[in-house]
Design a protein around this motif. Structure first.
Motif, mmCIF file in Angstrom:
data_model
loop_
_atom_site.group_PDB
_atom_site.id
_atom_site.type_symbol
_atom_site.label_atom_id
_atom_site.label_comp_id
_atom_site.label_asym_id
_atom_site.label_seq_id
_atom_site.Cartn_x
_atom_site.Cartn_y
_atom_site.Cartn_z
ATOM 1 N N THR A 172 0.692 5.250 1.256
ATOM 2 C CA THR A 172 -0.054 6.225 2.047
ATOM 3 C C THR A 172 0.003 7.586 1.373
ATOM 4 O OG1 THR A 172 1.905 6.692 3.373
ATOM 5 C CG2 THR A 172 0.406 5.010 4.199
ATOM 6 N N SER A 173 -0.987 8.399 1.666
ATOM 7 C CA SER A 173 -1.068 9.717 1.037
ATOM 8 C C SER A 173 -0.535 10.828 1.919
ATOM 9 C CB SER A 173 -2.521 10.027 0.659
ATOM 10 O OG SER A 173 -3.350 9.965 1.793
ATOM 11 N N PRO A 194 0.830 -1.207 0.000
ATOM 12 C CA PRO A 194 0.000 0.000 0.000
ATOM 13 C C PRO A 194 0.866 1.259 0.000
ATOM 14 C CG PRO A 194 -0.616 -1.504 1.774
ATOM 15 C CD PRO A 194 0.674 -1.987 1.235
ATOM 16 N N ASP A 252 -4.446 11.213 -8.220
ATOM 17 C CA ASP A 252 -5.242 10.004 -8.012
ATOM 18 C C ASP A 252 -6.490 9.987 -8.882
ATOM 19 O OD1 ASP A 252 -3.437 10.369 -5.883
ATOM 20 O OD2 ASP A 252 -4.595 9.035 -4.602
ATOM 21 N N GLN A 284 -5.513 -0.169 -4.222
ATOM 22 C CA GLN A 284 -5.585 -0.767 -2.891
ATOM 23 C C GLN A 284 -6.952 -0.589 -2.242
ATOM 24 O OE1 GLN A 284 -2.287 1.530 -1.500
ATOM 25 N NE2 GLN A 284 -3.512 2.819 -0.145
ATOM 26 N N GLN A 285 -7.812 0.195 -2.855
ATOM 27 C CA GLN A 285 -9.182 0.335 -2.349
ATOM 28 C C GLN A 285 -10.104 -0.760 -2.871
ATOM 29 O OE1 GLN A 285 -9.697 2.598 -0.027
ATOM 30 N NE2 GLN A 285 -7.580 3.293 -0.293
ATOM 31 N N ARG A 296 -1.569 3.003 -7.373
ATOM 32 C CA ARG A 296 -1.643 2.038 -6.279
ATOM 33 C C ARG A 296 -2.670 2.445 -5.234
ATOM 34 N NH1 ARG A 296 1.559 -1.907 -4.876
ATOM 35 N NH2 ARG A 296 1.158 -2.340 -7.086
ATOM 36 N N ARG A 297 -2.771 3.739 -4.930
ATOM 37 C CA ARG A 297 -3.764 4.172 -3.952
ATOM 38 C C ARG A 297 -5.173 3.850 -4.426
ATOM 39 N NH1 ARG A 297 -0.055 8.502 -2.814
ATOM 40 N NH2 ARG A 297 -0.903 9.733 -4.540
ATOM 41 N N ASN A 298 -5.408 3.959 -5.718
ATOM 42 C CA ASN A 298 -6.714 3.577 -6.249
ATOM 43 C C ASN A 298 -6.908 2.070 -6.227
ATOM 44 O OD1 ASN A 298 -7.553 6.222 -6.825
ATOM 45 N ND2 ASN A 298 -6.492 6.223 -8.793
#
Length: 564
Positions: free
Chosen positions: A369-370, A367, A382, A460-461, A456-458
């Protein structure tokens, strides 16, 4: 003189002189699989250059010494317990194929010298990777999926306060000076002998309210000692003097003034790599505490009969996890254990690491982090859609495709060009990073690592990623096993090279333990029940309190079972 392990059987072999039923019983313990399957995996040839080829007394077989190093960590024994087990326990002799009396009688000095050879020549990593690779081959294990995490190791040192650090460093120097340079010691002011030798620990026994004043006094003493011997080469070459000079530089500011020649630095101004204890100058301070950091990678393929640790590294405690990704992948590739997919926590996740792993053909499932809470009133990276390689923009926030997109000439940035029809009347235009160019088109430039992190942030949701990522948590059980079985988190030694060598053998011991357990399960031999050292301790407490003692096994080294 170098002599490999004896291959020819003799009249003293256990298989020859023991009754057949005793040999069968031995083979049902951990000793049987260790002798048949582990001992042959130890390669003695790399150690040959350290021995004379044709002169002197033959060496103790390297296979026996490597086997002892593995068994020491497997059963978490002291050297005395280790050598006692070899001398008196027939299972240990059988496991190491030590039939002759001299093979079962190894001195502590021999073991110490061999460990020093391994440590000083950085051979523990070679032993670990070599035996692990052979276990993977023999057991038919896959390394396609792996997981990665880190933990803190505390070496065999005290956890000192700042005042205690000053006191211990000065005490160590004064004591060494008395032995190495008695004439210089005799010329020291009586204060140093009285406080740091005759009343050792005097400064440390202080209430917190007075600690600051005593710390300032210690700092002045430290400065006086360093300045006194600054031009003395003989004293200046003493390791204890160099530690004092290092402590002065890291903890104090030298600025002549009304308050004196030395002043204490604020805690926030002290580096994490500063001296933590003069007994272990290599230890540093990290977010998990003082000591060292061990990064550990292991397989996590469901089809494997058991999982093995594929990579171990010991580094400074303040080393960020994110910097471990490239070295880990390089070592795995070099050892023939490169994964296709590796799972790690958010400490390893970054756009840069995702791209780096992708270039090596590895999917880093970690993951990202933002940091701070995202600003929902503005369009962010994002909100764009990128291709899997993060080399092109496929669509914007409003699902509009660019007319052109790709990498800039340096390969580190992504550009995208949108037409007037897509962005001219867009309601998000004032809050969007896409800006109008002088030719009328709208353009955006993003660092490629930013695009990778955004993707990746998108990802991992999604439920798919969360399901796939569940397997990562298994590495926590391995770290717990390392701690419980081998005592990983509290090393029995200190100093960076020695802690690293010990950690390699601890990880190798877990691989050997799992392999031996798997072999025993396949042959239907259940592990024996181990004695309960904690039960023995409870018995001692019960006896002291007058309560009846509970029966436990006799006090013997806890080395009988396959499982801890």
């Amino acid at each position: 003189m170098f002599r490999p392990k004896r291959q020819q059987k003799s009249l003293f072999d256990h298989d020859v002189y023991l009754p057949p039923d005793r040999v069968v019983a031995l083979n049902k313990t951990w000793a049987g699989p260790f002798r048949r399957n582990i001992l042959p995996l130890i390669d003695e040839d790399p150690f040959a250059p350290f021995y004379c080829p044709d002169n002197g007394r033959p060496n103790t077989p390297v296979a026996h010494l490597v086997g002892l190093c593995i068994l020491k960590e497997w059963h978490n024994l002291t050297d005395a317990e280790l050598l006692g087990s070899l001398e008196w326990d027939i299972r240990w002799q059988y496991a190491l194929d030590a039939s002759h009396l001299d093979e079962a009688d190894i001195s502590q000095k021999t073991l110490h010298n061999f460990r020093s050879l391994v440590t000083n020549n950085r051979m523990a990593g070679m032993v670990f990777s070599g035996i692990t690779a052979r276990i993977i081959q023999e057991a038919g294990l896959s390394t396609a999926k792996q997981r990665l995490d880190s933990t803190r190791i505390t070496s065999n040192m005290a956890n000192l306060t700042r005042l205690g650090l000053f006191i211990r460093t000065i005490e160590k120097f004064v004591a060494r000076l008395q032995k190495a340079h008695p004439a210089e010691f005799a010329r020291l002011p009586a204060l140093f002998r009285k406080v740091y030798l005759e009343r050792a620990g005097y400064f440390a026994d202080v209430k917190s309210g007075k600690a600051r004043r005593r710390l300032e006094k210690c700092a002045r003493h430290l400065f006086d000692l360093v300045d006194r011997f600054r031009s003395d080469k003989a004293v200046g070459n003493m390791p204890s003097y160099r530690l004092m000079a290092r402590l002065l530089e890291e903890q104090c500011e030298i600025s002549p003034g009304p308050a004196g020649p030395v002043a204490l630095k604020k805690p926030a101004d002290i580096s994490a790599e500063s001296l933590q204890n003069p007994s272990d100058p290599d230890a540093t301070y990290g977010r998990k505490g003082k000591g060292y950091k061990a990064s550990i990678a292991e397989t996590c393929v469901k089809e494997n009969d058991f999982q093995v640790i594929t990579d171990v590294a010991v580094d400074k405690a303040n080393q960020p996890d994110a910097k471990d990704v490239e070295p880990v992948l390089s070592r795995l590739d070099e050892n023939g254990a490169k994964p296709g997919e590796i799972f790690a926590d958010a400490g390893y996740g970054s756009g840069e690491n995702i791209l780096l792993a992708g270039e090596r053909g590895v999917d880093l499932a970690a993951p990202v982090t933002s940091g701070s809470a995202p600003d929902e009133t503005r369009v962010r990276a994002d909100d764009f859609v990128f291709d899997p390689e993060c080399s092109r923009v496929l669509a914007c926030f409003e699902d509009k495709a660019p007319v052109q997109s790709g990498l800039t000439p340096n390969g580190k940035d992504i550009f995208a060009i949108f037409p007037e029809t897509a962005c001219g009347q867009c309601p998000w235009k004032p809050r969007c990073p896409v800006k109008r160019h002088k030719n009328g088109t709208f353009r955006i430039h993003l660092p490629r690592k930013t695009a990778a992190a955004a993707s990746r942030r998108n990802e991992q949701q999604t439920a798919e990623f969360k399901e796939r990522y569940k397997i990562r948590s298994g590495i926590e059980a391995t770290i717990s096993e390392l701690s419980r079985v081998t005592g990983l988190k509290r090393s029995w030694t200190r100093g960076g090279p020695r802690v690293a060598a010990s950690t390699f053998f601890k990880a190798l011991a877990i691989n050997v333990k799992r392999y031996v357990q798997n072999l025993a399960e396949k042959t239907g031999n259940a592990p024996e029940k181990a004695p309960d050292p904690a039960g023995q301790a409870r018995n001692m407490q019960n006896s002291a309190s007058g309560r009846p003692a509970v029966f436990t096994w006799p006090a013997m080294p806890p080395n009988w079972a396959l499982a801890a």
